[in-house]
Design a protein around this motif. Structure first.
Motif, PDB file in Angstrom:
ATOM      1  N   PHE A 421       0.855  -1.195   0.000  1.00  0.00           N
ATOM      2  CA  PHE A 421       0.000   0.000   0.000  1.00  0.00           C
ATOM      3  C   PHE A 421       0.885   1.238   0.000  1.00  0.00           C
ATOM      4  CE2 PHE A 421      -2.504   3.352   2.007  1.00  0.00           C
ATOM      5  CZ  PHE A 421      -3.683   3.271   1.274  1.00  0.00           C
ATOM      6  N   LYS A 422       0.534   2.190  -0.851  1.00  0.00           N
ATOM      7  CA  LYS A 422       1.312   3.426  -0.961  1.00  0.00           C
ATOM      8  C   LYS A 422       0.693   4.485  -0.060  1.00  0.00           C
ATOM      9  CE  LYS A 422       3.195   6.781  -4.226  1.00  0.00           C
ATOM     10  NZ  LYS A 422       2.798   7.940  -3.394  1.00  0.00           N
ATOM     11  N   PHE A 423       1.368   4.792   1.031  1.00  0.00           N
ATOM     12  CA  PHE A 423       0.912   5.840   1.936  1.00  0.00           C
ATOM     13  C   PHE A 423       1.252   7.209   1.360  1.00  0.00           C
ATOM     14  CE2 PHE A 423       1.309   2.160   4.644  1.00  0.00           C
ATOM     15  CZ  PHE A 423       0.217   2.258   5.496  1.00  0.00           C
ATOM     16  N   ASP A 424       0.458   8.185   1.740  1.00  0.00           N
ATOM     17  CA  ASP A 424       0.740   9.551   1.304  1.00  0.00           C
ATOM     18  C   ASP A 424       1.827  10.184   2.160  1.00  0.00           C
ATOM     19  OD1 ASP A 424      -1.465  10.153  -0.775  1.00  0.00           O
ATOM     20  OD2 ASP A 424      -2.557   9.247   0.891  1.00  0.00           O
ATOM     21  N   ASN A 425       1.787   9.925   3.468  1.00  0.00           N
ATOM     22  CA  ASN A 425       2.746  10.524   4.391  1.00  0.00           C
ATOM     23  C   ASN A 425       3.404   9.447   5.243  1.00  0.00           C
ATOM     24  OD1 ASN A 425       1.821  13.071   3.522  1.00  0.00           O
ATOM     25  ND2 ASN A 425       0.257  13.118   5.132  1.00  0.00           N
ATOM     26  N   LEU A 426       4.647   9.691   5.613  1.00  0.00           N
ATOM     27  CA  LEU A 426       5.352   8.850   6.572  1.00  0.00           C
ATOM     28  C   LEU A 426       5.822   9.747   7.711  1.00  0.00           C
ATOM     29  CD1 LEU A 426       7.806   5.966   5.936  1.00  0.00           C
ATOM     30  CD2 LEU A 426       8.447   7.777   7.531  1.00  0.00           C
ATOM     31  N   LYS A 427       5.295   9.509   8.912  1.00  0.00           N
ATOM     32  CA  LYS A 427       5.602  10.341  10.072  1.00  0.00           C
ATOM     33  C   LYS A 427       6.590   9.604  10.970  1.00  0.00           C
ATOM     34  CE  LYS A 427       2.369  13.019  11.586  1.00  0.00           C
ATOM     35  NZ  LYS A 427       1.135  13.576  12.224  1.00  0.00           N
ATOM     36  N   VAL A 428       7.781  10.151  11.106  1.00  0.00           N
ATOM     37  CA  VAL A 428       8.850   9.526  11.879  1.00  0.00           C
ATOM     38  C   VAL A 428       8.568   9.738  13.370  1.00  0.00           C
ATOM     39  CG1 VAL A 428      11.323   9.401  12.292  1.00  0.00           C
ATOM     40  CG2 VAL A 428      10.452   9.964  10.010  1.00  0.00           C
ATOM     41  N   ASP A 429       8.645   8.681  14.151  1.00  0.00           N
ATOM     42  CA  ASP A 429       8.294   8.741  15.562  1.00  0.00           C
ATOM     43  C   ASP A 429       9.168   9.747  16.320  1.00  0.00           C
ATOM     44  OD1 ASP A 429       6.698   7.469  17.810  1.00  0.00           O
ATOM     45  OD2 ASP A 429       8.732   7.189  18.546  1.00  0.00           O
ATOM     46  N   GLN A 430       8.534  10.464  17.240  1.00  0.00           N
ATOM     47  CA  GLN A 430       9.220  11.537  17.961  1.00  0.00           C
ATOM     48  C   GLN A 430      10.355  11.027  18.852  1.00  0.00           C
ATOM     49  OE1 GLN A 430       6.356  13.484  20.466  1.00  0.00           O
ATOM     50  NE2 GLN A 430       5.730  11.602  21.488  1.00  0.00           N
ATOM     51  N   SER A 431      10.309   9.796  19.277  1.00  0.00           N
ATOM     52  CA  SER A 431      11.384   9.279  20.135  1.00  0.00           C
ATOM     53  C   SER A 431      12.725   9.309  19.419  1.00  0.00           C
ATOM     54  CB  SER A 431      11.054   7.856  20.592  1.00  0.00           C
ATOM     55  OG  SER A 431      10.961   6.973  19.477  1.00  0.00           O
ATOM     56  N   PHE A 432      12.724   9.091  18.115  1.00  0.00           N
ATOM     57  CA  PHE A 432      13.967   9.157  17.344  1.00  0.00           C
ATOM     58  C   PHE A 432      14.344  10.606  17.027  1.00  0.00           C
ATOM     59  CE2 PHE A 432      12.196   4.958  16.219  1.00  0.00           C
ATOM     60  CZ  PHE A 432      13.235   4.167  16.660  1.00  0.00           C
ATOM     61  N   VAL A 433      13.329  11.423  16.719  1.00  0.00           N
ATOM     62  CA  VAL A 433      13.597  12.820  16.365  1.00  0.00           C
ATOM     63  C   VAL A 433      14.275  13.547  17.526  1.00  0.00           C
ATOM     64  CG1 VAL A 433      12.503  15.021  15.804  1.00  0.00           C
ATOM     65  CG2 VAL A 433      11.727  12.919  14.691  1.00  0.00           C
ATOM     66  N   ARG A 434      13.793  13.313  18.743  1.00  0.00           N
ATOM     67  CA  ARG A 434      14.328  14.033  19.899  1.00  0.00           C
ATOM     68  C   ARG A 434      15.746  13.601  20.258  1.00  0.00           C
ATOM     69  NH1 ARG A 434       8.768  13.870  23.573  1.00  0.00           N
ATOM     70  NH2 ARG A 434       7.635  15.419  22.310  1.00  0.00           N
ATOM     71  N   GLU A 435      16.134  12.426  19.816  1.00  0.00           N
ATOM     72  CA  GLU A 435      17.479  11.933  20.121  1.00  0.00           C
ATOM     73  C   GLU A 435      18.484  12.240  19.022  1.00  0.00           C
ATOM     74  OE1 GLU A 435      16.834   7.817  20.761  1.00  0.00           O
ATOM     75  OE2 GLU A 435      16.159   8.044  22.829  1.00  0.00           O
ATOM     76  N   MET A 436      18.023  12.791  17.904  1.00  0.00           N
ATOM     77  CA  MET A 436      18.915  13.024  16.770  1.00  0.00           C
ATOM     78  C   MET A 436      20.136  13.872  17.117  1.00  0.00           C
ATOM     79  SD  MET A 436      16.423  13.594  13.476  1.00  0.00           S
ATOM     80  CE  MET A 436      17.800  13.708  12.328  1.00  0.00           C
ATOM     81  N   PRO A 437      19.997  15.000  17.819  1.00  0.00           N
ATOM     82  CA  PRO A 437      21.176  15.860  18.042  1.00  0.00           C
ATOM     83  C   PRO A 437      22.248  15.218  18.911  1.00  0.00           C
ATOM     84  CG  PRO A 437      19.133  17.097  18.367  1.00  0.00           C
ATOM     85  CD  PRO A 437      18.764  15.648  18.305  1.00  0.00           C
ATOM     86  N   ARG A 438      21.883  14.251  19.765  1.00  0.00           N
ATOM     87  CA  ARG A 438      22.863  13.705  20.702  1.00  0.00           C
ATOM     88  C   ARG A 438      23.169  12.216  20.499  1.00  0.00           C
ATOM     89  NH1 ARG A 438      18.112  14.577  23.496  1.00  0.00           N
ATOM     90  NH2 ARG A 438      17.135  12.730  24.423  1.00  0.00           N
ATOM     91  N   MET A 439      22.460  11.555  19.618  1.00  0.00           N
ATOM     92  CA  MET A 439      22.700  10.127  19.390  1.00  0.00           C
ATOM     93  C   MET A 439      22.841   9.868  17.896  1.00  0.00           C
ATOM     94  SD  MET A 439      20.279   8.088  22.128  1.00  0.00           S
ATOM     95  CE  MET A 439      21.008   6.529  21.565  1.00  0.00           C
ATOM     96  N   ASP A 440      24.038   9.470  17.511  1.00  0.00           N
ATOM     97  CA  ASP A 440      24.287   9.207  16.083  1.00  0.00           C
ATOM     98  C   ASP A 440      23.401   8.084  15.559  1.00  0.00           C
ATOM     99  OD1 ASP A 440      26.191  11.179  16.085  1.00  0.00           O
ATOM    100  OD2 ASP A 440      27.890   9.803  16.342  1.00  0.00           O
ATOM    101  N   SER A 441      23.120   7.085  16.404  1.00  0.00           N
ATOM    102  CA  SER A 441      22.314   5.957  15.950  1.00  0.00           C
ATOM    103  C   SER A 441      20.890   6.404  15.626  1.00  0.00           C
ATOM    104  CB  SER A 441      22.286   4.861  17.015  1.00  0.00           C
ATOM    105  OG  SER A 441      21.789   5.366  18.251  1.00  0.00           O
ATOM    106  N   SER A 442      20.306   7.266  16.480  1.00  0.00           N
ATOM    107  CA  SER A 442      18.965   7.771  16.199  1.00  0.00           C
ATOM    108  C   SER A 442      18.960   8.645  14.953  1.00  0.00           C
ATOM    109  CB  SER A 442      18.444   8.568  17.397  1.00  0.00           C
ATOM    110  OG  SER A 442      18.196   7.725  18.502  1.00  0.00           O
ATOM    111  N   ALA A 443      19.989   9.452  14.790  1.00  0.00           N
ATOM    112  CA  ALA A 443      20.083  10.292  13.589  1.00  0.00           C
ATOM    113  C   ALA A 443      20.160   9.438  12.338  1.00  0.00           C
ATOM    114  CB  ALA A 443      21.296  11.209  13.690  1.00  0.00           C
ATOM    115  N   ALA A 444      20.909   8.331  12.409  1.00  0.00           N
ATOM    116  CA  ALA A 444      21.026   7.432  11.254  1.00  0.00           C
ATOM    117  C   ALA A 444      19.693   6.769  10.944  1.00  0.00           C
ATOM    118  CB  ALA A 444      22.105   6.379  11.526  1.00  0.00           C
ATOM    119  N   ILE A 445      18.957   6.391  11.991  1.00  0.00           N
ATOM    120  CA  ILE A 445      17.650   5.758  11.785  1.00  0.00           C
ATOM    121  C   ILE A 445      16.686   6.736  11.128  1.00  0.00           C
ATOM    122  CG2 ILE A 445      15.616   4.852  12.996  1.00  0.00           C
ATOM    123  CD1 ILE A 445      17.552   3.614  15.028  1.00  0.00           C
ATOM    124  N   VAL A 446      16.677   7.988  11.600  1.00  0.00           N
ATOM    125  CA  VAL A 446      15.784   8.985  11.016  1.00  0.00           C
ATOM    126  C   VAL A 446      16.144   9.242   9.555  1.00  0.00           C
ATOM    127  CG1 VAL A 446      15.050  11.398  11.102  1.00  0.00           C
ATOM    128  CG2 VAL A 446      15.255  10.075  13.213  1.00  0.00           C
TER     129      VAL A 446
END
Length: 531
Positions: A421-446
């Motif tokens: 199924f082709k979704f119109d939007n993909l919303k990345v979970d906030q738990s990863f977004v909030r860790e992006m600046p301090r965790m390289d692994s979360s930034a890579a996942i996002v």
């Protein structure tokens, strides 16, 4: 093999005490009363199976877990069947209570401790409702077999009712051994992947309570294990927890909250607040997400995570979700025509039936254009009945509405649904977004999620953005849109136009500053005549 006690063959009344049993086994009854007794049993609706007394036959008896076994020529005591669950062959609640009473008494005479493990299946109701009760029954029998295999030789197992099981466990270091047993039970249940031709996904939550933790009766021990199981389930299921006295207060508050929630749901005493979704390139608001709020007359604002989860557990999420959809469409019909509204859907709304009709009626009664409605679902929606879910999604797409995949990365499913199924939007979970600046692994996942969404033609949205560091990371990763408290908290309908005006003014100011700021090439370029 268990030998049942003899009774008077001339008095058939004991048959009335075993209505719940459905499989009886008779081994070689040579006396004259045998045929009359068999006829009486069959008239009661029981199945009678006769085998010889050979070793092979007795092995078969062991494997099939019959409810009542006759091993001699004496007439059996049919009341014994009252201690067995007809479906699984395990002890039933009555048999469990008697065994627990006996273990309770024995614990005072031996240097042993007694504990109870309360096992509840995660996701069984969905399977039972969607695949049918016959499949549900087969699953319960398979689970019972797995519990037998995982338990120790001295453990007593019972089906307490529905998809709930109880285990009586004794030992010296009962806390340590009970924890090991609980994990073994969970692992065994989670390995069940098929029931007949049906694929299933099921886990178990286990609560543990032992003597010496405040229990004054066997019944109290089972209640405490039940409370511990509830705690394990609220943590996502598939785990175990030990009883703590604080759980009693929490359970009491939950019961009170459920009563209040049912009253509120009957009157629709809720409100919708709206949080803006911003295009990161234009800085313009493209839509707003509808979020349910409950202002309790005595408790004040109840956290959504608390009452929405309770609504899911009690089945109230269906009518509450329908109310939210209708109201969101009515509210959005008054907004600027380019503004969309996003509404969350529960997995239960897909499985209860009639979701497409609910959406059609909400659009028709509000006059909202279908292209302005976005329906958000989470990955957990695909845990069961994927084909049915996909069929409903295609019906919704056929109406012209948009479909978003919410909280991407926080679920436990595979990625096959993205292919189907082709979704119109993909919303990345906030738990990863909030860790992006301090965790390289979360930034890579996002970044990987953003690249996946872009390659599949989806608009990517970062959730829960609270500061400029997170926003900078999302922009660098190619995110298209974002939402969070950085742009504004959820606001009631009466303040939506003020919110939109303020954000549009801020967007214009940011764009003007960006246009006035010299680019790196301009800063390095020399003016004519300069050396």
């Amino acid at each position: 093999m268990q030998r049942v006690q003899p009774a008077d063959p001339a008095n058939p009344s004991p048959l009335n005490g075993c209505e719940r049993a459905r499989r009886l086994l008779i081994v070689n009854r040579p006396d004259d009363n045998r045929e009359a007794l068999v006829r009486q049993i069959r008239r009661k609706g029981f199945e009678v199976v006769e085998v010889s007394g050979s070793d092979e036959a007795l092995d078969r008896i062991d494997q099939e877990h019959f409810d009542v076994v006759f091993l001699d020529a004496a007439t059996p005591d049919f009341e014994r069947a009252e201690h067995r669950d007809a479906l699984t062959g395990l002890l039933n609640r009555l048999g469990f209570d008697e065994e627990l009473q006996e273990a309770w008494r024995a614990s005072s005479e031996a240097d042993l401790k007694v504990c109870v493990l309360f096992v509840d299946l995660d996701g069984f109701k969905v399977i039972n409702d969607t695949l049918g009760h016959a499949v549900g029954d087969e699953l319960l029998k398979e689970i019972a077999h797995r519990l037998r295999r995982a338990a120790g030789p001295t453990d007593r197992i019972a089906r307490l009712g529905g998809d709930e099981f109880g285990i009586i466990h004794t030992g010296n270091d009962v806390r340590g051994s009970a924890a090991s047993l609980a994990q073994s039970l969970i692992n065994s249940v989670s390995e069940c992947r098929h029931v007949g031709a049906h694929e299933v996904f099921i886990t178990a939550s286990v609560g543990i309570a032992s003597l010496g933790e405040g229990s004054k009766s066997p019944g109290g021990l089972l209640e405490q294990a039940d409370l511990a199981m509830d705690r394990a389930k609220t943590r996502g299921g598939g785990g175990f927890d030990f009883f703590e006295p604080e759980m009693v207060r929490i359970a009491r508050r939950r019961r009170e909250l459920e009563i209040d929630l049912r009253k509120a749901a009957s009157r629709y005493d809720f409100d919708l607040h709206y949080q803006p979704i911003v295009n990161l390139a234009t800085q313009r608001v493209t839509g707003l997400e509808a979020l349910m709020r409950w202002d309790h007359p005595e408790r004040g604002f109840v956290p959504p995570d608390e009452f929405v989860a309770l609504a899911e557990d009690t089945g109230l999420i269906g009518p509450m979700g329908e109310w939210a959809l209708r109201k969101a469409c009515r509210d959005a019909a008054c907004w600027p025509s380019e503004m969309r509204v996003a509404v969350n859907l529960s997995p239960r709304q897909f499985l209860s039936g009639g979701l497409t009709s609910v959406v059609v009626n909400a659009l028709a009664s509000s006059g909202l254009a279908p292209c302005r409605l976005e329906l958000e679902i989470t990955e957990s929606t695909f845990l069961e009945r994927t084909d049915q879910i996909l069929a409903i999604l295609r019906q919704l797409r056929g109406l012209g509405v948009r479909v978003s995949l919410d909280d991407f990365g926080a679920g436990y499913t595979g990625l096959g649904y993205l292919r189907d199924f082709k979704f119109d939007n993909l919303k990345v979970d906030q738990s990863f977004v909030r860790e992006m600046p301090r965790m390289d692994s979360s930034a890579a996942i996002v970044r990987a999620a953003l690249n996946l969404g872009a390659s599949l033609g989806m608009t990517t949205i970062g959730e829960g953005v609270e500061n400029h560091a997170e926003l900078t990371c999302l922009i660098a990763g190619g995110c298209v849109e974002a939402q969070g408290y950085l742009f504004g908290p959820p606001q009631p309908r009466s303040q939506v136009f003020d919110l939109l005006g303020r954000l549009q003014n801020q967007a214009g100011e940011r764009l003007e500053r960006s246009a006035a700021r010299p680019s790196p090439d301009d800063a390095n370029r020399q003016s004519p005549g300069e050396e």
